[in-house]
Motif scaffolding. Structure first.
Motif, PDB file in Angstrom:
ATOM      1  N   SER A  41       0.825  -1.202   0.000  1.00 47.13           N
ATOM      2  CA  SER A  41       0.000   0.000   0.000  1.00 47.13           C
ATOM      3  C   SER A  41       0.863   1.258   0.000  1.00 47.13           C
ATOM      4  CB  SER A  41      -0.940   0.010   1.211  1.00 47.13           C
ATOM      5  OG  SER A  41      -1.884  -1.038   1.120  1.00 47.13           O
ATOM      6  N   GLN A  42       1.941   1.230   0.759  1.00 48.41           N
ATOM      7  CA  GLN A  42       2.870   2.361   0.755  1.00 48.41           C
ATOM      8  C   GLN A  42       3.490   2.531  -0.635  1.00 48.41           C
ATOM      9  OE1 GLN A  42       1.788   3.880   3.688  1.00 48.41           O
ATOM     10  NE2 GLN A  42       3.908   4.552   3.810  1.00 48.41           N
ATOM     11  N   ALA A  43       3.879   1.421  -1.252  1.00 49.13           N
ATOM     12  CA  ALA A  43       4.435   1.480  -2.609  1.00 49.13           C
ATOM     13  C   ALA A  43       3.415   2.055  -3.585  1.00 49.13           C
ATOM     14  CB  ALA A  43       4.868   0.082  -3.060  1.00 49.13           C
ATOM     15  N   ALA A  44       2.139   1.729  -3.379  1.00 46.29           N
ATOM     16  CA  ALA A  44       1.075   2.252  -4.239  1.00 46.29           C
ATOM     17  C   ALA A  44       0.959   3.763  -4.109  1.00 46.29           C
ATOM     18  CB  ALA A  44      -0.250   1.576  -3.892  1.00 46.29           C
ATOM     19  N   LEU A  45       0.976   4.267  -2.889  1.00 48.60           N
ATOM     20  CA  LEU A  45       0.751   5.690  -2.661  1.00 48.60           C
ATOM     21  C   LEU A  45       1.929   6.551  -3.119  1.00 48.60           C
ATOM     22  CD1 LEU A  45      -0.977   5.424   0.833  1.00 48.60           C
ATOM     23  CD2 LEU A  45      -2.063   5.886  -1.376  1.00 48.60           C
ATOM     24  N   GLU A  46       3.114   5.966  -3.137  1.00 50.43           N
ATOM     25  CA  GLU A  46       4.299   6.741  -3.531  1.00 50.43           C
ATOM     26  C   GLU A  46       4.264   7.141  -5.012  1.00 50.43           C
ATOM     27  OE1 GLU A  46       6.314   7.983  -1.524  1.00 50.43           O
ATOM     28  OE2 GLU A  46       6.726   6.658   0.186  1.00 50.43           O
ATOM     29  N   GLY A  47       3.434   6.500  -5.825  1.00 49.53           N
ATOM     30  CA  GLY A  47       3.398   6.814  -7.255  1.00 49.53           C
ATOM     31  C   GLY A  47       2.384   7.875  -7.645  1.00 49.53           C
ATOM     32  N   ARG A  48       1.735   8.490  -6.657  1.00 54.09           N
ATOM     33  CA  ARG A  48       0.615   9.398  -6.931  1.00 54.09           C
ATOM     34  C   ARG A  48       0.961  10.518  -7.912  1.00 54.09           C
ATOM     35  NH1 ARG A  48      -1.557  14.063  -3.413  1.00 54.09           N
ATOM     36  NH2 ARG A  48      -3.765  14.239  -3.956  1.00 54.09           N
ATOM     37  N   ASP A  49       2.118  11.160  -7.719  1.00 54.11           N
ATOM     38  CA  ASP A  49       2.467  12.311  -8.550  1.00 54.11           C
ATOM     39  C   ASP A  49       2.709  11.941 -10.009  1.00 54.11           C
ATOM     40  OD1 ASP A  49       2.248  13.998  -6.410  1.00 54.11           O
ATOM     41  OD2 ASP A  49       4.382  14.450  -6.236  1.00 54.11           O
ATOM     42  N   VAL A 284      -1.196  -4.983  -8.260  1.00 50.53           N
ATOM     43  CA  VAL A 284      -0.748  -4.418  -9.525  1.00 50.53           C
ATOM     44  C   VAL A 284      -0.037  -3.126  -9.176  1.00 50.53           C
ATOM     45  CG1 VAL A 284      -1.480  -3.363 -11.699  1.00 50.53           C
ATOM     46  CG2 VAL A 284      -2.636  -5.437 -10.870  1.00 50.53           C
ATOM     47  N   ASN A 285       1.103  -2.888  -9.798  1.00 54.76           N
ATOM     48  CA  ASN A 285       1.855  -1.666  -9.545  1.00 54.76           C
ATOM     49  C   ASN A 285       2.665  -1.378 -10.805  1.00 54.76           C
ATOM     50  OD1 ASN A 285       4.226   0.015  -8.751  1.00 54.76           O
ATOM     51  ND2 ASN A 285       3.336  -0.144  -6.706  1.00 54.76           N
ATOM     52  N   GLY A 286       2.299  -0.295 -11.518  1.00 54.09           N
ATOM     53  CA  GLY A 286       3.093  -0.001 -12.700  1.00 54.09           C
ATOM     54  C   GLY A 286       2.359   0.760 -13.776  1.00 54.09           C
ATOM     55  N   PHE A 287       2.963   0.796 -14.956  1.00 55.50           N
ATOM     56  CA  PHE A 287       2.409   1.475 -16.124  1.00 55.50           C
ATOM     57  C   PHE A 287       1.551   0.453 -16.861  1.00 55.50           C
ATOM     58  CE2 PHE A 287       6.641   3.258 -15.170  1.00 55.50           C
ATOM     59  CZ  PHE A 287       6.238   4.531 -14.774  1.00 55.50           C
ATOM     60  N   ILE A 288       0.233   0.600 -16.762  1.00 63.09           N
ATOM     61  CA  ILE A 288      -0.661  -0.498 -17.143  1.00 63.09           C
ATOM     62  C   ILE A 288      -1.591  -0.158 -18.307  1.00 63.09           C
ATOM     63  CG2 ILE A 288      -2.343  -2.169 -16.303  1.00 63.09           C
ATOM     64  CD1 ILE A 288       0.371  -2.421 -14.921  1.00 63.09           C
ATOM     65  N   GLU A 289      -2.563   0.721 -18.092  1.00 61.33           N
ATOM     66  CA  GLU A 289      -3.616   0.939 -19.088  1.00 61.33           C
ATOM     67  C   GLU A 289      -3.285   2.134 -19.984  1.00 61.33           C
ATOM     68  OE1 GLU A 289      -5.713  -1.246 -19.516  1.00 61.33           O
ATOM     69  OE2 GLU A 289      -6.155  -2.230 -17.606  1.00 61.33           O
ATOM     70  N   SER A 290      -3.701   2.045 -21.250  1.00 61.58           N
ATOM     71  CA  SER A 290      -3.311   3.053 -22.240  1.00 61.58           C
ATOM     72  C   SER A 290      -4.467   3.933 -22.699  1.00 61.58           C
ATOM     73  CB  SER A 290      -2.685   2.356 -23.458  1.00 61.58           C
ATOM     74  OG  SER A 290      -3.592   1.429 -24.025  1.00 61.58           O
ATOM     75  N   TYR A 291      -5.566   3.984 -21.926  1.00 58.94           N
ATOM     76  CA  TYR A 291      -6.713   4.813 -22.312  1.00 58.94           C
ATOM     77  C   TYR A 291      -6.360   6.298 -22.340  1.00 58.94           C
ATOM     78  CZ  TYR A 291      -9.239   0.539 -21.057  1.00 58.94           C
ATOM     79  OH  TYR A 291      -9.664  -0.758 -20.972  1.00 58.94           O
ATOM     80  N   GLY A 292      -5.379   6.723 -21.552  1.00 55.70           N
ATOM     81  CA  GLY A 292      -5.024   8.136 -21.480  1.00 55.70           C
ATOM     82  C   GLY A 292      -4.174   8.627 -22.627  1.00 55.70           C
ATOM     83  N   ASP A 293      -3.692   7.713 -23.465  1.00 54.76           N
ATOM     84  CA  ASP A 293      -2.912   8.070 -24.643  1.00 54.76           C
ATOM     85  C   ASP A 293      -3.831   8.025 -25.855  1.00 54.76           C
ATOM     86  OD1 ASP A 293      -1.175   8.352 -26.762  1.00 54.76           O
ATOM     87  OD2 ASP A 293      -0.174   6.430 -26.470  1.00 54.76           O
ATOM     88  N   PRO A 294      -3.955   9.115 -26.619  1.00 52.13           N
ATOM     89  CA  PRO A 294      -4.847   9.088 -27.779  1.00 52.13           C
ATOM     90  C   PRO A 294      -4.469   8.016 -28.797  1.00 52.13           C
ATOM     91  CG  PRO A 294      -3.452  11.054 -27.807  1.00 52.13           C
ATOM     92  CD  PRO A 294      -3.291  10.424 -26.458  1.00 52.13           C
TER      93      PRO A 294
END
Length: 652
Positions: A41-49, A284-294
């Motif tokens: 959970s700590q690892a999850a929150l550290e990626g917020r920015d 899950v922790n990482g660069f996953i879904e691509s909906y934000g890229d046109p």
């Protein structure tokens, strides 16, 4: 907070409602599993920015400016303008930026630039997020057009046909490059005979420097390094309390990927993650879904920490155990079916922490990995998030929505009797089997459908679930109580796709988000194809429009027909057919119907979008500093949580 007194609703503003979710069963977990959840959970929150920056290059500075005002302004806070600023800040927190989390349109503030400048001038400059050497005038000159001018960065993700989707999208995945340059850059990297292609561009920003197009890779020592270092710190602690060697290797490979940015390593991590089916705790922790890229290539950062709901998982295990039967009996052409379905695992999970692109708004089901070749060779892992669905259902109970929009007593009876069951089951089928079904023909580029790929893929998964819900196999397997249950999901789906999801769209706008496009595509196509036989109708009674299904069996046949065509489009990489389907059925909005739906919905005083406040985990330490227990509490408010996250996890 006891179960029977648990308050699911936190607050409501703009078009948003904040809920709590209960982490059922956490207290009964062993100490090592509690520690594992805490570290992950700590690892999850550290990626917020990271997500704030991915969603727009000015988001972090705007958020910090607004937070500085919220925390330090000593003037009158009861004015309409300050309250408007407070709502704007809450929306920015919710959307991880200045664009709507779902519709992608920029928020227009209900306070003036003059008022914002007066608030800024009232603060000591030491609390303002000034960059090195930047003056307050320069800060305002840079940010005010981004905040206030509707023509500046109007959409985070633009999907308008015929436009340069990169130049017209505000997402921070590209700088100085056109859509054509980006497509040519990645096309030149792909090998025609590569049977194990990486997901090119997934973890980088594409920029042009000195006339040269190049990638800025997201890794330790590269872009986002400061946040990734903190994530890895907690992942290393999690590795020490991993449940088994397989899970330990999953975490090790993820750490290696964050250090190197190597996409082959990410594939190795994904395969190892697939193999870990015995651990109770997962993440899950990482660069996953691509909906934000046109262009549907670059992946937003997200994380979820969870553990298996053993009782509810029996349902999804039944589905996954029969995956080959479902593939064999699918209505699609035999050329596009998998001869052997491999590695399909499914479970119902209890979310313990949401972060990044899964927070505050979250999916209720996930199917990963996204790599087509890994799905084909190694399978996929599917989850349905049970405690989030529970929170949605509890919060919606008795809110008047169904009574307003459902056609009649028989449809209401179906929904009251079966909707909770069939909605969960459709999610299971969508995630577990839909995304994992079918195959690309040899040589077809996984990115062939370009900007329409996400919509087509979501439609494919939805249709797979819709087609099988009425099947006698569902009753035989004990997944539904009787042969009528599916009608609840059919009615709910058609009503949503044709009408009620329009409450999420502003007047005059088109449908942009991939999941909304998918639902409208399916519903409108079925309405049109079944018009002659009146399979589905839009009927007006007492001045109100309703959806009426006259023939559920024929509707299933239509879903099967569309599934076959969409699988063909996917398997053959038929871009033009995908474009025609999306443009003809998924995008346009009937303005008259839209206005009616918005007016009826407005009278219910509901929020069309929901999101969550996370629980708080607090380690209990002994005299030597060792963790002896982890406590979970639910009392933290929305603004309180967001400000704490900005205080404790601002790494960029």
């Amino acid at each position: 907070m006891e179960q029977n007194s648990f308050n699911y609703t936190v607050e409501q503003f703009a078009d948003l409602q904040l809920l709590r979710y209960r982490v059922n069963g956490f207290e009964e977990l062993s100490l090592p599993r509690k520690q594992l959840i805490y570290y992950l959970s700590q690892a999850a929150l550290e990626g917020r920015d990271i997500l704030f920056d991915q969603n727009g290059k000015y988001n972090l500075q705007i958020r910090r400016l607004l937070e500085a005002i919220y925390l330090h302004y000593e003037g009158e806070r009861s004015t309409s303008e300050f309250q408007a600023l407070e709502v704007y800040l809450k929306r920015v927190w919710f959307a991880n930026g200045i664009h709507h989390h779902y519709a992608c349109d920029k928020f227009i503030p209900e306070f003036s630039a003059v008022y914002l400048r007066s608030l800024i001038d009232s603060l000591d400059s030491s609390v303002l997020p000034l960059e090195e050497g930047e003056s307050i005038d320069e800060l305002c000159h840079k940010l005010f057009p981004v905040i206030f001018d509707p023509s500046v960065m109007p959409k985070r993700v633009n999907q308008a046909d015929g436009e340069d989707l990169i130049l017209t999208s505000a997402a921070n995945y590209y700088e100085g490059v056109t859509q054509q340059e980006a497509e040519e850059f990645y096309a030149s990297q792909k090998l025609a005979d590569d049977e194990e292609p990486v997901m090119y561009g997934m973890n980088s920003r594409l920029v042009k420097k000195d006339g040269v197009v190049q990638e800025e890779v997201w890794k330790i020592g590269g872009m986002y390094s400061a946040a990734l270092e903190k994530i890895v710190y907690w992942l290393e602690k999690a590795m020490d309390v991993a449940e088994n060697d397989t899970q330990k290797e999953v975490i090790r490979l993820l750490i290696e990927f964050y250090h190197t940015g190597d996409l082959k390593t990410f594939d190795r991590y994904s395969i190892q993650w697939l193999k870990d089916t015995s651990s109770l705790v997962d993440f899950v922790n990482g660069f996953i879904e691509s909906y934000g890229d046109p262009l549907g290539m670059k992946a937003s950062w997200e994380s979820i920490v969870n553990f298996k709901d053993l009782e509810a998982t029996r349902r999804t295990e039944t589905i996954s155990e029969n995956a080959q039967w479902f593939e064999d009996h699918s209505p699609v052409d035999a050329r596009f079916k998998k001869e052997q379905v491999k590695g399909v695992s499914a479970k119902v999970i209890t979310a313990a922490m949401l972060a990044g692109d899964l927070y505050p708004a979250s999916a209720i089901g996930i199917n990963l990995p996204n790599s087509n070749w890994i799905r084909s060779v190694h399978g996929s892992k599917s989850v349905t998030i049970g405690n989030l669905t529970e929170a949605y259902n509890k919060a919606a109970h008795g809110n008047g929505f169904r009574e307003e929009f459902v056609y009649g007593p028989e449809e209401l009876r179906l929904l009251e009797t079966y909707a909770d069951i069939t909605d969960d089951l459709h999610t299971d089928l969508h995630e577990c089997l839909g995304h994992g079904s079918g195959k690309l023909l040899p040589g077809v580029d996984p990115d062939a459908l370009k900007a329409h790929g996400s919509t087509i893929e979501e439609a494919r998964a939805d249709l797979f679930g819709l087609y099988y819900l009425p099947d006698a196999k569902m009753v035989e397997l004990g997944l539904v109580p009787d042969a009528d249950a599916y009608k609840a999901e059919y009615y709910s789906y058609m009503m949503n796709g044709l009408m009620t999801q329009l409450v999420r769209i502003e007047p005059g706008c088109t449908v942009e988000e991939a999941h909304m496009r998918n639902r409208q595509l399916i519903a409108r196509w079925a309405l049109e194809q079944g018009r002659e036989e009146r399979v589905v109708e839009m009927v007006v009674r007492d001045g109100k429009t309703y959806v009426k299904i006259n023939d559920y069996c024929k509707l299933r046949m239509l879903f099967g027909k569309l599934l076959a065509e969409i699988q063909r489009i996917k398997s053959e990489g038929d871009y033009e057919a995908a474009r025609m389907l999306v443009e003809n059925y998924a995008v346009k909005v009937d303005a008259v119907l839209h206005a009616e739906v918005l007016e009826r919905y407005r009278k219910l005083h509901l929020a069309p979008y929901k999101g969550f406040v996370n629980p708080v985990y607090t380690p209990v330490l002994d005299a030597e500093g060792n963790i002896t227990d982890v406590k979970v509490t639910y009392g933290e408010g929305y603004a309180e949580q967001m400000l704490r996250y900005s205080r404790e996890y601002s790494n960029l």
